[in-house]
Scaffold this motif. Structure first.
Motif, PDB file in Angstrom:
ATOM      1  N   VAL A  51       0.852  -1.180   0.000  1.00 51.17           N
ATOM      2  CA  VAL A  51       0.000   0.000   0.000  1.00 51.17           C
ATOM      3  C   VAL A  51       0.890   1.233   0.000  1.00 51.17           C
ATOM      4  CG1 VAL A  51      -1.813   1.259   1.233  1.00 51.17           C
ATOM      5  CG2 VAL A  51      -1.797  -1.254   1.251  1.00 51.17           C
ATOM      6  N   ALA A  52       0.636   2.154  -0.908  1.00 48.28           N
ATOM      7  CA  ALA A  52       1.444   3.363  -1.004  1.00 48.28           C
ATOM      8  C   ALA A  52       1.473   4.098   0.330  1.00 48.28           C
ATOM      9  CB  ALA A  52       0.883   4.280  -2.096  1.00 48.28           C
ATOM     10  N   GLY A  53       2.679   4.485   0.739  1.00 44.91           N
ATOM     11  CA  GLY A  53       2.830   5.214   1.992  1.00 44.91           C
ATOM     12  C   GLY A  53       2.942   4.340   3.224  1.00 44.91           C
ATOM     13  N   HIS A  54       2.902   3.019   3.050  1.00 43.67           N
ATOM     14  CA  HIS A  54       3.005   2.086   4.172  1.00 43.67           C
ATOM     15  C   HIS A  54       4.072   1.042   3.867  1.00 43.67           C
ATOM     16  CE1 HIS A  54      -0.734   3.447   6.204  1.00 43.67           C
ATOM     17  NE2 HIS A  54      -1.082   3.771   4.967  1.00 43.67           N
ATOM     18  N   PRO A  55       4.779   0.537   4.896  1.00 44.95           N
ATOM     19  CA  PRO A  55       5.796  -0.488   4.663  1.00 44.95           C
ATOM     20  C   PRO A  55       5.182  -1.739   4.041  1.00 44.95           C
ATOM     21  CG  PRO A  55       5.987   0.405   6.881  1.00 44.95           C
ATOM     22  CD  PRO A  55       4.691   0.907   6.329  1.00 44.95           C
ATOM     23  N   PRO A  56       5.783  -2.271   2.991  1.00 50.69           N
ATOM     24  CA  PRO A  56       5.245  -3.483   2.369  1.00 50.69           C
ATOM     25  C   PRO A  56       5.455  -4.718   3.235  1.00 50.69           C
ATOM     26  CG  PRO A  56       7.338  -2.893   1.375  1.00 50.69           C
ATOM     27  CD  PRO A  56       6.983  -1.769   2.310  1.00 50.69           C
ATOM     28  N   VAL A  57       4.671  -5.743   2.938  1.00 52.89           N
ATOM     29  CA  VAL A  57       4.757  -7.025   3.632  1.00 52.89           C
ATOM     30  C   VAL A  57       5.039  -8.105   2.597  1.00 52.89           C
ATOM     31  CG1 VAL A  57       3.510  -8.735   5.031  1.00 52.89           C
ATOM     32  CG2 VAL A  57       3.124  -6.282   5.403  1.00 52.89           C
ATOM     33  N   ALA A  58       5.931  -9.029   2.926  1.00 48.80           N
ATOM     34  CA  ALA A  58       6.266 -10.105   1.988  1.00 48.80           C
ATOM     35  C   ALA A  58       6.430 -11.421   2.720  1.00 48.80           C
ATOM     36  CB  ALA A  58       7.547  -9.775   1.220  1.00 48.80           C
ATOM     37  N   GLY A 161      -2.799  -6.930  12.582  1.00 52.72           N
ATOM     38  CA  GLY A 161      -1.584  -6.541  11.882  1.00 52.72           C
ATOM     39  C   GLY A 161      -0.706  -7.731  11.552  1.00 52.72           C
ATOM     40  N   SER A 162       0.618  -7.565  11.732  1.00 54.70           N
ATOM     41  CA  SER A 162       1.548  -8.655  11.434  1.00 54.70           C
ATOM     42  C   SER A 162       1.522  -9.741  12.500  1.00 54.70           C
ATOM     43  CB  SER A 162       2.970  -8.100  11.275  1.00 54.70           C
ATOM     44  OG  SER A 162       3.363  -7.377  12.423  1.00 54.70           O
ATOM     45  N   GLY A 163       0.737  -9.540  13.561  1.00 56.78           N
ATOM     46  CA  GLY A 163       0.541 -10.605  14.548  1.00 56.78           C
ATOM     47  C   GLY A 163      -0.201 -11.796  13.992  1.00 56.78           C
ATOM     48  N   ILE A 164      -0.615 -11.696  12.741  1.00 62.26           N
ATOM     49  CA  ILE A 164      -1.322 -12.799  12.102  1.00 62.26           C
ATOM     50  C   ILE A 164      -0.409 -13.986  11.819  1.00 62.26           C
ATOM     51  CG2 ILE A 164      -0.914 -12.061   9.713  1.00 62.26           C
ATOM     52  CD1 ILE A 164      -3.811 -12.839   9.085  1.00 62.26           C
ATOM     53  N   THR A 165       0.910 -13.761  11.754  1.00 59.59           N
ATOM     54  CA  THR A 165       1.803 -14.818  11.264  1.00 59.59           C
ATOM     55  C   THR A 165       1.786 -16.095  12.098  1.00 59.59           C
ATOM     56  OG1 THR A 165       3.678 -13.669  12.296  1.00 59.59           O
ATOM     57  CG2 THR A 165       3.300 -13.289   9.957  1.00 59.59           C
ATOM     58  N   PRO A 166       1.901 -16.045  13.431  1.00 58.07           N
ATOM     59  CA  PRO A 166       1.894 -17.320  14.155  1.00 58.07           C
ATOM     60  C   PRO A 166       0.546 -18.015  14.131  1.00 58.07           C
ATOM     61  CG  PRO A 166       1.916 -15.490  15.703  1.00 58.07           C
ATOM     62  CD  PRO A 166       2.139 -14.906  14.339  1.00 58.07           C
ATOM     63  N   VAL A 186     -10.205 -14.629  14.183  1.00 58.79           N
ATOM     64  CA  VAL A 186     -10.555 -13.210  14.228  1.00 58.79           C
ATOM     65  C   VAL A 186      -9.290 -12.398  13.980  1.00 58.79           C
ATOM     66  CG1 VAL A 186     -11.460 -11.327  15.634  1.00 58.79           C
ATOM     67  CG2 VAL A 186     -12.419 -13.632  15.868  1.00 58.79           C
ATOM     68  N   HIS A 187      -9.342 -11.527  12.966  1.00 54.59           N
ATOM     69  CA  HIS A 187      -8.161 -10.713  12.667  1.00 54.59           C
ATOM     70  C   HIS A 187      -8.565  -9.281  12.352  1.00 54.59           C
ATOM     71  CE1 HIS A 187      -4.151  -9.642  11.359  1.00 54.59           C
ATOM     72  NE2 HIS A 187      -4.681  -9.100  10.279  1.00 54.59           N
ATOM     73  N   TYR A 188      -7.774  -8.336  12.896  1.00 54.60           N
ATOM     74  CA  TYR A 188      -7.972  -6.914  12.644  1.00 54.60           C
ATOM     75  C   TYR A 188      -6.866  -6.401  11.728  1.00 54.60           C
ATOM     76  CZ  TYR A 188     -11.243  -6.798  16.586  1.00 54.60           C
ATOM     77  OH  TYR A 188     -12.309  -7.022  17.439  1.00 54.60           O
ATOM     78  N   ALA A 189      -7.285  -5.730  10.640  1.00 49.47           N
ATOM     79  CA  ALA A 189      -6.343  -5.047   9.746  1.00 49.47           C
ATOM     80  C   ALA A 189      -6.884  -3.648   9.497  1.00 49.47           C
ATOM     81  CB  ALA A 189      -6.192  -5.798   8.434  1.00 49.47           C
ATOM     82  N   GLN A 190      -5.986  -2.727   9.186  1.00 47.10           N
ATOM     83  CA  GLN A 190      -6.386  -1.334   9.012  1.00 47.10           C
ATOM     84  C   GLN A 190      -7.463  -1.173   7.939  1.00 47.10           C
ATOM     85  OE1 GLN A 190      -3.042   1.295   8.631  1.00 47.10           O
ATOM     86  NE2 GLN A 190      -4.263   2.989   7.822  1.00 47.10           N
ATOM     87  N   SER A 191      -7.326  -1.919   6.841  1.00 49.49           N
ATOM     88  CA  SER A 191      -8.286  -1.870   5.750  1.00 49.49           C
ATOM     89  C   SER A 191      -8.143  -3.153   4.952  1.00 49.49           C
ATOM     90  CB  SER A 191      -8.024  -0.656   4.854  1.00 49.49           C
ATOM     91  OG  SER A 191      -6.859  -0.872   4.069  1.00 49.49           O
ATOM     92  N   GLY A 246      -0.695  -9.756  18.703  1.00 54.28           N
ATOM     93  CA  GLY A 246      -0.987  -8.480  18.078  1.00 54.28           C
ATOM     94  C   GLY A 246      -0.361  -7.337  18.846  1.00 54.28           C
ATOM     95  N   PRO A 247      -0.698  -6.105  18.489  1.00 58.27           N
ATOM     96  CA  PRO A 247      -0.134  -4.928  19.158  1.00 58.27           C
ATOM     97  C   PRO A 247      -0.662  -4.771  20.573  1.00 58.27           C
ATOM     98  CG  PRO A 247      -1.809  -4.284  17.583  1.00 58.27           C
ATOM     99  CD  PRO A 247      -1.587  -5.756  17.373  1.00 58.27           C
ATOM    100  N   GLY A 248       0.040  -3.914  21.349  1.00 56.84           N
ATOM    101  CA  GLY A 248      -0.274  -3.737  22.761  1.00 56.84           C
ATOM    102  C   GLY A 248      -1.721  -3.435  23.085  1.00 56.84           C
ATOM    103  N   PRO A 249      -2.372  -2.474  22.427  1.00 58.38           N
ATOM    104  CA  PRO A 249      -3.760  -2.146  22.769  1.00 58.38           C
ATOM    105  C   PRO A 249      -4.704  -3.335  22.646  1.00 58.38           C
ATOM    106  CG  PRO A 249      -2.797  -0.383  21.474  1.00 58.38           C
ATOM    107  CD  PRO A 249      -1.806  -1.507  21.455  1.00 58.38           C
TER     108      PRO A 249
END
Length: 362
Positions: A51-58, A161-166, A186-191, A246-249
């Motif tokens: 996504v433009a403006g965001h770090p890519p994931v591979a 987010g990237s906490g999806i990997t495990p 259940v997974h949360y992503a920004q969009s 996932g992230p702290g919150p």
């Protein structure tokens, strides 16, 4: 184990290869030959999110040496790369593929974080610059954020987010095992554009087979996590074995919802804690004729600070490239805390910190 591997791992061969270790010599012949160390070649690099403006994931597919012992879904590895001809840098990544056996290919899925100072060059290099054939250095798989051998009838996986990997590794393993129970994912992503493994999860959602996939995107107005929401989705969720990453919150909110329950397992992305030696006394690098005040840091770091350039590799006690002879003094292993005061012993200077006076043949 074959006869050749048994011979290469023998004490007699180790003594002949001292002080560098047999793997140092095997690497000169073929980087994929190893008796103890784990290395891998990059087989494929596939963009998952861009996504433009965001770090890519591979997703990086790795073919390890035969020394790889396999992994359990949810575990992680320490991965080291040499950046720009400088020192090897390591970072921890979760394996995203299903359970693997010794020598099996596996994958890691990572974000090219540009704004994190610790190990940031590793993730950025792997996502944006690594190509098939690239050599990396690995630890064996580590961590106890794993599914039990006997999988419960109902499993709840929560990530963001990237906490999806495990948890994706777990989901893939359950599918391969043909788990006959129920899985709630259940997974949360920004969009939707930020959704990792979007195509695969869409296929899983469409196929059914006892797997309920819930992909939530705040930008589209999907509900934020709350105990009431989860109770509607999974009645009696506090009694359902749950794995969370996932992230702290999100972690804080889910933990609060599970207060008083022992059903929740949580994973954090962080490198293993390392101890140190004790400042005080003097460190003599006898071959160079240099003596410095002991800061308590690992001997490799102290040697480099003194202007020396000892041979080294992984910087995490795996490859044995930095082995040197300690002639006097006590050292502490910075990972496991073990101390040794034996004279004339071979030590790994990257993970050995002096306790008081110490002399090393560097």
């Amino acid at each position: 184990m074959g006869i050749a591997q048994t011979l290469l791992r023998s004490r007699a061969v180790a003594a002949l290869a001292s002080p560098h270790g047999v793997d140092r010599y095997l690497e000169q012949v073929d980087p994929m030959w190893a008796a103890h160390e784990v290395r891998a070649r990059v087989v494929d690099v596939t963009r998952e999110v861009d996504v433009a403006g965001h770090p890519p994931v591979a997703t990086i597919t790795l073919q390890p040496t035969s020394t790889w012992q396999g992994h359990r879904a949810g575990q992680h590895v320490q991965l080291g790369v040499e950046l720009g001809g400088a020192r090897r840098t390591t970072r921890v990544f979760t394996v995203s593929s299903p359970d693997s056996r010794p020598g099996d290919r596996f994958t890691i899925t990572l974000r090219a974080n540009h704004d994190r100072p610790v190990g940031q060059g590793v993730s950025r290099f792997l996502v944006e610059e690594a190509r098939p054939g690239q050599l990396v250095h690995l630890s064996q798989a580590e961590g106890d954020f794993v599914l039990p051998d006997s999988v419960p009838e109902h499993v709840l996986l929560i990530s963001a987010g990237s906490g999806i990997t495990p948890v994706m590794s777990m989901l893939r393993s359950l599918q391969r095992r043909t788990h006959r129970g129920r899985v709630t994912f259940v997974h949360y992503a920004q969009s939707p554009d930020h959704q990792i493994f979007a195509s695969e999860l869409a296929d899983v959602r469409a196929s059914g087979y006892g797997i309920d996939v819930h992909l939530l995107h705040p930008e589209l107005g999907d509900p934020a996590f709350s105990p009431m929401w989860l109770e509607r989705l999974v009645p009696g969720f506090r009694e359902v074995p749950t794995w969370l990453c996932g992230p702290g919150p999100l972690v804080d909110a889910v933990r609060a919802a599970y207060a008083g329950s022992d059903a929740l397992r949580v994973e954090y992305f962080k490198p293993p804690a390392a101890g140190s030696g004790e400042a005080g006394g003097r460190v003599a690098f006898t071959r160079s004729g240099v003596t410095v005040d002991n800061t308590g840091a690992p001997l490799l770091e102290q040697a480099e600070a003194a202007g020396l350039a000892p041979e080294h590799g992984c910087r995490m006690g795996i490859c044995f490239s930095c082995t040197a002879r300690k002639t006097e003094g006590t050292v502490r292993h910075v990972v496991n805390g073990a101390e040794s005061s034996l004279p004339d012993e071979d030590i790994q200077v990257c993970v050995s910190a002096p306790v008081g006076d110490c002399s090393v043949d560097l």
